[in-house]
Write a protein that holds these residues in place. Structure first.
Motif, short mmCIF file in Angstrom:
data_model
loop_
_atom_site.label_atom_id
_atom_site.label_comp_id
_atom_site.label_asym_id
_atom_site.label_seq_id
_atom_site.Cartn_x
_atom_site.Cartn_y
_atom_site.Cartn_z
N TYR A 248 -14.95 2.68 -1.38
CA TYR A 248 -14.91 2.20 -0.15
C TYR A 248 -16.19 2.42 0.32
N ALA B 216 -8.16 9.18 -5.55
CA ALA B 216 -8.38 8.49 -4.47
C ALA B 216 -9.98 9.41 -4.03
N MET C 178 -2.09 -1.74 -7.98
CA MET C 178 -3.50 -1.87 -8.05
C MET C 178 -4.20 -2.04 -9.75
N LEU D 208 -7.49 -3.10 -5.18
CA LEU D 208 -7.91 -2.02 -4.23
C LEU D 208 -7.68 -2.67 -3.08
N THR E 282 0.87 -1.01 0.00
CA THR E 282 0.14 -0.17 -0.21
C THR E 282 1.21 1.18 -0.11
N SER F 1 -5.02 5.23 2.87
CA SER F 1 -3.74 4.83 2.21
C SER F 1 -3.85 5.66 0.48
N SER F 2 -4.74 5.49 0.61
CA SER F 2 -4.92 6.35 -0.97
C SER F 2 -4.28 7.47 -1.55
N TRP F 3 -5.41 7.79 -0.11
CA TRP F 3 -4.18 9.59 0.15
C TRP F 3 -3.04 10.11 0.29
N ILE G 263 -11.63 6.28 -5.12
CA ILE G 263 -11.21 5.69 -4.57
C ILE G 263 -12.35 5.09 -2.83
N THR G 264 -12.45 6.02 -2.66
CA THR G 264 -12.87 7.11 -0.72
C THR G 264 -14.43 6.16 -1.35
N TRP H 295 -3.89 12.50 -8.46
CA TRP H 295 -3.83 10.90 -7.35
C TRP H 295 -4.95 12.17 -7.06
#
Length: 392
Positions: free
Chosen positions: A310, A303, A230, A235, A171, A243-245, A306-307, A299
Motif C-alpha cells: 500500500y 499484514a 482477498m 486487496l 474487510t 484493516s489488514s492489521w 500488505i502495508t 498474520w
C-alpha cells in the motif's frame, strides 16, 4: 434504513479543510461524531499497558505508562460525552449508523476501549490507590461484558437483516463487533484473582471462558471468509489499508485471554472444589497461547507485506489508522506473557521489539489525529455526508 453509499466509508474528512472554529455551526463536530473515534482509546490504552509491562527497567517508564492510562480515561470520557450529545441533539441522524455497513462495526471499539481502562485500574490503580479500585474495576467489567455481548449480537444481526454487504467489499472491519467479547474475556482473566470472594472469582472466570467461546470461533470464521475474499478479489481500497492489521486482533487477544485465564485457573478452580480441572485449564491455556501466537505471527508478517505494498501508492490518513495499534498491542502483550511463563529470551526480545514498533505507530497516528481534528478533516459522518450542514 441503510445509509446512502459514500466513498471510503470509514474515512471521515471535511471537504472544506477548515478548522473547527470555521465550521458552519459550533455543534457540527458533535453532529458528525462517529464511534470510529473510540479506536483512539483502544490504541492509547493498549500502549499504556504494554509500556507498563516491558521486562526492562527504564527510569520513569512506568510513570509515563500510568500517565498515558490516565490520559486515555480522559479521552474515553470526552468521546462518550460527545457521542451521547449527538444522540440527544441529532437523534434521527445518529440512528442511521445502524444501517451503515462499515461505521456500525465500530460500535465494538467502545467496549474494547473501556477494557483497556479496566485493565489499567488493576495494573496501575492497585499500586497507586490499593484494593479500593477492585470494586470499580469489577463494576466496569460487568458493564463492558454487557456492551460486548450486545455488539456481538446486534451488529451481526443487522448485517443479516438491514445492511447491504458484498464479498468483494468485505474487510477485516467485520471483526470489530465480534472481538469485543474476547477482549472482555481477557480482562476477566486479569480481574478474577483480585476478587476477595472465591465464588465471585469463579463466576468471573467461567464468564470469561464463555465470552472467549462466544467470540473466537466467530472471529476465526470471519478470518476464513477474509482469506477467500482477498484471494478472489485482491486487496481492499487503500482507504482500508489499516484493516489488514485487524485480523491480528482476535488472534492476539485469543492467545492473551487463554494465558490470563489459565494462569489463575488452578487456584480458583481448587477453591471451588475442582482442583484437577484447574490444572487442565492452565495447561490448555499455555498450549493454546503458544499455538495462537504462531498463527498470529503469520498474520502479522502478511499484514506487514500488505502495508508495504500500500505504501508504494500512498495511504490516505483516516481514523482507520488506529487499526495499526490495538492488534499489534494485544499481540505484544501475549508475547510478553509467554516470555514470563516460558522464560525464553526470544519472546522477551520479540515483545520489546513489538512494543517499540507500537510506540512509533502510536506517535504517528496520534499526531495525525490531532492535526486532522483541529482542521476538521475527521468530523464527517458517512451516514449523513450528503445532508445539509444544519439539519437534524
Amino acid at each position: 434504513m441503510p445509509c446512502p453509499d459514500t466513498p471510503a466509508p470509514h474515512t471521515v474528512a471535511n471537504p472544506r479543510n477548515l478548522p473547527l472554529s470555521t465550521l458552519s455551526h459550533p455543534r457540527e463536530e458533535i453532529r458528525q461524531f462517529t464511534p470510529n473515534w473510540f479506536a483512539a482509546t483502544m490504541g492509547t490504552g493498549i500502549l499504556a499497558l504494554t509500556l507498563g509491562q516491558l521486562p526492562v527497567q527504564i527510569p520513569g517508564l512506568h510513570l509515563l505508562a500510568e500517565g498515558l492510562w490516565l490520559f486515555n480515561i480522559g479521552l474515553f470520557v470526552l468521546f462518550s460525552m460527545v457521542y451521547m450529545a449527538r444522540w440527544v441533539l441529532f437523534f434521527n441522524e445518529a440512528r442511521r449508523v445502524f444501517g451503515h455497513s462499515t461505521v456500525s462495526m465500530f460500535f465494538g471499539t467502545i467496549p474494547m476501549g473501556l477494557a483497556t481502562i479496566i485493565n489499567g485500574f488493576l495494573f496501575f490503580g492497585l499500586p497507586r490507590w490499593g484494593g479500593a479500585v477492585v470494586p470499580i474495576a469489577e463494576t466496569l467489567w460487568w458493564l463492558d461484558v454487557a456492551m460486548a455481548l450486545a455488539c456481538g449480537l446486534a451488529i451481526p444481526f443487522m448485517m443479516f437483516t438491514r445492511q447491504e454487504h458484498n464479498i468483494d467489499q468485505m474487510t477485516a472491519v467485520w471483526l470489530l463487533p465480534v472481538v469485543a467479547a474476547e477482549v472482555a474475556a481477557a480482562s476477566g482473566g486479569l480481574l478474577a484473582p483480585h476478587l476477595a470472594d472465591a465464588s465471585a472469582q469463579f463466576s468471573v472466570l467461567i464468564t470469561s471462558y464463555v465470552l472467549w467461546a462466544f467470540s473466537v470461533p466467530v472471529a476465526f470464521s470471519i478470518l476464513s471468509i477474509l482469506l477467500l475474499r482477498m484471494a478472489l478479489h485482491k486487496l481492499p481500497h487503500e482507504n482500508m489499508a489499516a484493516s489488514s492489521w485487524l485480523a491480528l486482533g482476535p488472534i492476539g487477544t485469543g492467545a492473551l485471554g487463554m494465558l490470563l485465564m489459565g494462569a489463575d485457573a488452578p487456584a480458583i478452580f481448587a477453591a471451588n472444589g475442582l482442583p484437577k480441572l484447574g490444572e487442565i485449564a492452565d495447561g490448555i491455556g499455555l498450549v493454546a497461547g503458544i499455538t495462537l501466537w504462531g498463527f498470529g505471527l503469520w498474520w502479522m508478517l502478511m499484514a506487514v507485506l500488505i502495508t508495504v505494498r500500500y505504501l508504494r501508492t500512498g495511504i490516505p490518513f483516516n481514523l482507520g489508522w488506529w487499526g495499526f495499534t490495538f492488534p499489534l498491542g494485544v499481540y505484544a502483550l501475549a508475547t510478553l506473557k509467554l516470555a514470563a511463563r516460558l522464560h525464553l529470551t526470544f519472546f522477551s526480545l520479540a515483545g520489546c521489539a513489538l512494543v517499540c514498533c507500537l510506540t512509533i505507530l502510536w506517535l504517528i497516528v496520534m499526531s495525525r489525529t490531532v492535526r486532522g481534528a483541529y482542521k476538521g478533516e475527521l468530523f464527517v459522518s458517512p451516514c449523513i455526508a450528503g445532508l445539509g450542514a444544519g439539519g437534524k
